[in-house]
Write an enzyme that holds these catalytic residues in place. Sequence first.
Site, PDB file in Angstrom:
ATOM      1  N   LYS A 131      -8.205  -6.220  -5.559  1.00 53.01           N
ATOM      2  CA  LYS A 131      -9.159  -5.110  -5.470  1.00 53.01           C
ATOM      3  C   LYS A 131      -9.872  -5.101  -4.107  1.00 53.01           C
ATOM      4  O   LYS A 131      -9.989  -4.067  -3.473  1.00 53.01           O
ATOM      5  CB  LYS A 131     -10.211  -5.187  -6.590  1.00 53.01           C
ATOM      6  CG  LYS A 131      -9.629  -5.194  -7.993  1.00 53.01           C
ATOM      7  CD  LYS A 131     -10.719  -5.134  -9.057  1.00 53.01           C
ATOM      8  CE  LYS A 131     -11.644  -6.329  -9.103  1.00 53.01           C
ATOM      9  NZ  LYS A 131     -10.997  -7.600  -9.477  1.00 53.01           N
ATOM     10  N   ARG A 186     -17.682  -3.959 -15.433  1.00 48.22           N
ATOM     11  CA  ARG A 186     -16.932  -5.097 -15.950  1.00 48.22           C
ATOM     12  C   ARG A 186     -17.027  -5.212 -17.464  1.00 48.22           C
ATOM     13  O   ARG A 186     -16.427  -6.111 -18.053  1.00 48.22           O
ATOM     14  CB  ARG A 186     -17.470  -6.374 -15.326  1.00 48.22           C
ATOM     15  CG  ARG A 186     -16.565  -6.845 -14.150  1.00 48.22           C
ATOM     16  CD  ARG A 186     -16.870  -8.182 -13.887  1.00 48.22           C
ATOM     17  NE  ARG A 186     -16.183  -9.111 -13.128  1.00 48.22           N
ATOM     18  CZ  ARG A 186     -16.080  -9.196 -11.805  1.00 48.22           C
ATOM     19  NH1 ARG A 186     -16.494  -8.239 -11.038  1.00 48.22           N
ATOM     20  NH2 ARG A 186     -15.525 -10.242 -11.263  1.00 48.22           N
ATOM     21  N   ARG A 230      -6.976 -17.632  -1.538  1.00 46.03           N
ATOM     22  CA  ARG A 230      -7.925 -16.676  -0.959  1.00 46.03           C
ATOM     23  C   ARG A 230      -8.935 -17.351  -0.031  1.00 46.03           C
ATOM     24  O   ARG A 230      -9.503 -18.374  -0.371  1.00 46.03           O
ATOM     25  CB  ARG A 230      -8.662 -15.969  -2.101  1.00 46.03           C
ATOM     26  CG  ARG A 230      -9.746 -15.037  -1.625  1.00 46.03           C
ATOM     27  CD  ARG A 230     -10.057 -13.970  -2.606  1.00 46.03           C
ATOM     28  NE  ARG A 230     -10.594 -14.458  -3.870  1.00 46.03           N
ATOM     29  CZ  ARG A 230     -10.766 -13.677  -4.928  1.00 46.03           C
ATOM     30  NH1 ARG A 230     -10.408 -12.408  -4.890  1.00 46.03           N
ATOM     31  NH2 ARG A 230     -11.273 -14.171  -6.046  1.00 46.03           N
ATOM     32  N   ARG A 262     -13.055 -17.069 -15.660  1.00 48.69           N
ATOM     33  CA  ARG A 262     -13.143 -15.682 -15.172  1.00 48.69           C
ATOM     34  C   ARG A 262     -12.015 -14.839 -15.759  1.00 48.69           C
ATOM     35  O   ARG A 262     -12.210 -13.665 -16.086  1.00 48.69           O
ATOM     36  CB  ARG A 262     -13.119 -15.654 -13.641  1.00 48.69           C
ATOM     37  CG  ARG A 262     -14.447 -16.104 -13.050  1.00 48.69           C
ATOM     38  CD  ARG A 262     -14.344 -16.516 -11.600  1.00 48.69           C
ATOM     39  NE  ARG A 262     -13.924 -15.451 -10.731  1.00 48.69           N
ATOM     40  CZ  ARG A 262     -13.324 -15.643  -9.553  1.00 48.69           C
ATOM     41  NH1 ARG A 262     -13.075 -16.865  -9.115  1.00 48.69           N
ATOM     42  NH2 ARG A 262     -12.982 -14.621  -8.819  1.00 48.69           N
TER      43      ARG A 262
HETATM   44  P1  AMP Z   1     -16.034 -10.875  -7.935  1.00 52.16           P
HETATM   45  O1  AMP Z   1     -16.299 -11.071  -6.491  1.00 52.16           O
HETATM   46  O2  AMP Z   1     -15.921  -9.425  -8.304  1.00 52.16           O
HETATM   47  O3  AMP Z   1     -14.879 -11.704  -8.437  1.00 52.16           O
HETATM   48  O4  AMP Z   1     -17.338 -11.401  -8.709  1.00 52.16           O
HETATM   49  C1  AMP Z   1     -17.772 -12.760  -8.618  1.00 52.16           C
HETATM   50  C2  AMP Z   1     -18.739 -13.059  -9.731  1.00 52.16           C
HETATM   51  O5  AMP Z   1     -19.891 -12.213  -9.623  1.00 52.16           O
HETATM   52  C3  AMP Z   1     -18.199 -12.811 -11.133  1.00 52.16           C
HETATM   53  O6  AMP Z   1     -17.444 -13.900 -11.633  1.00 52.16           O
HETATM   54  C4  AMP Z   1     -19.491 -12.582 -11.916  1.00 52.16           C
HETATM   55  O7  AMP Z   1     -20.159 -13.822 -12.155  1.00 52.16           O
HETATM   56  C5  AMP Z   1     -20.333 -11.810 -10.915  1.00 52.16           C
HETATM   57  N1  AMP Z   1     -20.112 -10.341 -11.037  1.00 52.16           N
HETATM   58  C6  AMP Z   1     -19.529  -9.520 -10.134  1.00 52.16           C
HETATM   59  N2  AMP Z   1     -19.522  -8.246 -10.555  1.00 52.16           N
HETATM   60  C7  AMP Z   1     -20.113  -8.256 -11.777  1.00 52.16           C
HETATM   61  C8  AMP Z   1     -20.402  -7.255 -12.738  1.00 52.16           C
HETATM   62  N3  AMP Z   1     -20.049  -5.970 -12.549  1.00 52.16           N
HETATM   63  N4  AMP Z   1     -21.032  -7.640 -13.890  1.00 52.16           N
HETATM   64  C9  AMP Z   1     -21.401  -8.916 -14.097  1.00 52.16           C
HETATM   65  N5  AMP Z   1     -21.144  -9.915 -13.238  1.00 52.16           N
HETATM   66  C10 AMP Z   1     -20.509  -9.598 -12.076  1.00 52.16           C
END
Ligand code: AMP
Length: 219
Positions: free
Chosen positions: A13, A88, A127, A173
Amino acid sequence: MRIILLGAPGSGKGTQSQRLVEQYGIPQISTGDLLRAAVAQGTPLGLEARSAMDAGKLVEDRIVLGMIRERLAQPDARKGFILDGFPRNLAQAQALDEMLGALKQPLNAVVLMEVDYGELTRRISGRRSCTDCGKVFNVFTSPADPAGTCPVTKTPHRLFQRPDDNEATVKERLKVYDEKTRPLIDFYRRKGVLYSIDAAGAVEDVYERLHSALEHSRL
Ligand code: AMP
């Protein structure tokens, strides 16, 4: 163009958002990036979010929705946006619907990026991100060009690995994705805005598929 990129961690993404920013001139809005910035700055909100992030769990809706509401109100989001990592769960998707309804800015497309589990874990382990400009690379599939420079420092990118990209947290995750985020596929399919693409393979090939799905969504 108002777009959501939907997909598991590691589905690309962030990488594909960077391409879309260049092509369409609209901002990428990543709740993960906003939260990481809050953690790095040590804001009260960042401190609250940190333990959930370290454990691979979702941060509370109240925090994430507050951030999104503020970000969507900024002038650059008026011409469109790419949502990356948000929504999410169903509560977030419903809250987003209400926000966009009030702004009279409906979504154009939600693109589901499909990648199998083995490929997801391989991508996440490779990554790396630039500390200064945030650009995302992958040691296996798209390494940083050693001759390339960071647009912020004008020196080679300083790469780091996200603390939540370790094996145990990634497992959690992916579980959270299955339980909380996957139901959004049906939610958006029922609204008639869902497009699925095969997101395995080279970055360029995936971008071609993404671009053609988005162009199709405009017809
Ligand atoms: P990402 O960079 O999108 O993989 O997000 C990293 C972490 O941030 C996730 O594992 C969650 O802990 C938190 N996070 C990111 N976006 C959200 C969201 N929309 N709702 C809740 N937690 C989020």
